[in-house]
Design an enzyme around this catalytic site. Structure first.
Site, PDB file in Angstrom:
ATOM      1  N   SER A 111       0.828  -1.201   0.000  1.00  0.00           N
ATOM      2  CA  SER A 111       0.000   0.000   0.000  1.00  0.00           C
ATOM      3  C   SER A 111       0.871   1.262   0.000  1.00  0.00           C
ATOM      4  O   SER A 111       1.668   1.467  -0.912  1.00  0.00           O
ATOM      5  CB  SER A 111      -0.953  -0.041   1.190  1.00  0.00           C
ATOM      6  OG  SER A 111      -1.946   0.935   1.076  1.00  0.00           O
TER       7      SER A 111
ATOM      8  N   ASP B 289     -10.182  -3.390  -5.284  1.00  0.00           N
ATOM      9  CA  ASP B 289      -9.298  -2.427  -4.628  1.00  0.00           C
ATOM     10  C   ASP B 289      -9.271  -1.152  -5.442  1.00  0.00           C
ATOM     11  O   ASP B 289      -9.063  -1.192  -6.666  1.00  0.00           O
ATOM     12  CB  ASP B 289      -7.888  -3.036  -4.525  1.00  0.00           C
ATOM     13  CG  ASP B 289      -6.871  -2.116  -3.874  1.00  0.00           C
ATOM     14  OD1 ASP B 289      -7.250  -1.054  -3.348  1.00  0.00           O
ATOM     15  OD2 ASP B 289      -5.676  -2.461  -3.890  1.00  0.00           O
TER      16      ASP B 289
ATOM     17  N   HIS C  29      -8.191  -4.804  -0.847  1.00  0.00           N
ATOM     18  CA  HIS C  29      -7.049  -4.070  -0.311  1.00  0.00           C
ATOM     19  C   HIS C  29      -6.826  -4.414   1.158  1.00  0.00           C
ATOM     20  O   HIS C  29      -7.762  -4.468   1.958  1.00  0.00           O
ATOM     21  CB  HIS C  29      -7.261  -2.561  -0.449  1.00  0.00           C
ATOM     22  CG  HIS C  29      -6.037  -1.766  -0.129  1.00  0.00           C
ATOM     23  ND1 HIS C  29      -5.068  -1.476  -1.057  1.00  0.00           N
ATOM     24  CD2 HIS C  29      -5.597  -1.237   1.042  1.00  0.00           C
ATOM     25  CE1 HIS C  29      -4.100  -0.793  -0.488  1.00  0.00           C
ATOM     26  NE2 HIS C  29      -4.393  -0.633   0.789  1.00  0.00           N
TER      27      HIS C  29
END
Length: 436
Positions: free
Chosen positions: A191, A376, A406
């Site tokens: 991320s 995501d 995610h």
């Protein structure tokens, strides 16, 4: 009395079910688990926002407290690990080393955690277990970077601290101290950590070529400072650089919050579209009131000349497969808010947005493993980076998970145990084992 109790229980159950339930894509992994995780995180976010609006505490600090509390529930695994908490050039790090050594040089992974540049506990819970697992499975030295986070610091501090730690570790005498093979070092992040890992990989690649300059694409200036001069002198031509980069659902650009994946997954837990935009504003030190403006892409409207050099780099309509574009179309107003990019020039800085790097920079990047998830908002960020790296002749292994959301890698441990998270971790570690 019994009827009243049963009636109250029924009402409470229905209310709780109504709050927890949310429609999810049919292909998402273990939807009821994800609903529970989503409801928990949604509750924490609401609590944080209320605390912030009442002036009790910054919303990030409240969320951080909640995240830390949950991470404490994750039991430590892989006890056969030696750990060292230390500093690399003033940056806090933890070094994981397998205890069994055969006298040969080992590979190494520099791991950078995610959490929107504001959350995450790298030495505790899921990230700690993940680093232990990498160290054991790869028989590798793993360095996790405990960089400072928002709201205490903002860009470029997070980036600079990750670069400092990486540069320090990649010195030949430091690698020798940890018995690391200088030709077998990777950088990895998830991320926001994937964002930092990509940016650090670009910077280290330039260092290894003897380029000590720091380019800020928000201006025409090239700045050089003493730290970068030192880095150029200590690394120099042919210096140690990363062999590989692993980017796990990375966030790579703040210019388009209406890509196909942002439109498709705007309400899918745990990373909602507006939440990602809020993290960007927090990271870049921008006014939180700009949220609505950037969600409409008013900051990169077609009349904004500052964005023109970068439009082709985020043109997802040409860089992602047609079956992923579906019915979605690009959304850029004819006229917008030109003051945003003027007031927040870091939005155009490749150190903050690695997808915006020029082709000649990308050509120097290490071979990559990029993971994307169908459910995501950041799916297309990763897809576009795959496209740009491949066009820069960089070897890329792209692993896309149709049932993934995610944050799944952080939920591969107790008490979550999402099967897709376990699978994703095993897959990228297997790739590292083969290529590192």
């Amino acid at each position: 009395m019994m009827k009243l109790l049963c009636g109250g229980t029924l009402i409470l159950t229905l209310a709780l079910s109504y709050y927890v339930y949310m429609p999810l894509p049919a292909t998402v992994s273990e939807p009821w688990k994800l609903m529970l995780v989503g409801a928990t995180f949604r509750t924490a976010t609401h609590l944080a926002d209320v605390s912030h609006s009442l002036g009790l505490a910054h919303h990030i600090r409240v969320l951080s407290l909640v995240v830390t509390s949950f991470e404490r529930l994750v039991p430590a695994e892989f006890e056969d690990i030696q750990m060292e908490d230390t500093e690399f050039d003033g940056v806090q790090v933890r070094v994981y080393m397998p205890q069994h050594r055969d006298g040969t040089l080992r590979p190494a992974v520099v791991f950078i955690h995610g959490g929107g540049w504001a959350l995450g506990v790298p030495k505790l819970g899921s990230y700690d277990v993940l680093c232990r697992k990498m160290a054991v499975k790869l028989n590798a030295v793993v360095v996790t970077v405990d960089y400072r986070m928002a709201p205490d610091v903002r860009f470029p501090v997070q980036y600079e601290e990750c670069v400092q730690a990486a540069r320090h570790f990649l010195q030949r005498d430091v690698l020798a101290r940890y018995s690391v093979d200088p030709d077998r070092v990777a950088v990895c992040g998830d991320s926001a950590g994937g964002n930092l890992a990509a940016a650090v990989a670009q910077r280290i690649a330039q260092d290894s070529r003897g380029d000590g300059d720091v380019r800020d694409s928000s201006s025409d200036n090239v700045k050089s400072n003493s730290k970068d001069d030192d880095a150029r002198n200590s690394i120099g031509d042919g210096g140690v650089k990363f062999k590989l980069q692993v980017l796990i659902y990375p966030v790579l650009q703040p210019l388009d919050f209406n890509t196909a994946s942002y439109q498709q997954n705007r309400g899918v837990p745990i990373l909602y579209r507006d939440l990602m935009a809020r993290y960007w504003l927090e990271y870049l030190g921008a006014d939180a009131d700009l949220l609505h403006t950037i969600l409409l892409n008013n900051h990169t409207a077609l009349d904004e000349a500052r964005a023109n050099p970068h439009r082709s780099k985020v043109d997802w309509t040409l860089m992602i497969p047609e079956h992923m574009r579906k019915q979605y179309t690009a959304i850029f107003p004819q006229t917008g808010s030109p003051s945003v990019l003027q007031d927040v020039p870091a939005m155009l800085d490749p150190r903050a947005a690695p997808l915006l790097a020029e082709q000649e920079i990308l050509q120097t990047a290490p071979s990559a493993y990029i993971m994307t998830c169908e459910h995501d908002v950041l799916r297309d960020d990763g897809m576009m980076y795959v496209h740009r790296l491949e066009h820069a002749a960089v070897s890329v292994t792209h692993r896309h998970y149709e049932d993934c959301f995610h944050g799944c890698v952080s939920f591969a441990f107790w008490p979550s145990y999402f099967s897709v998270g376990i699978r994703a971790i095993d897959d990228y570690i297997a790739w590292l084992h083969t290529h590192l």
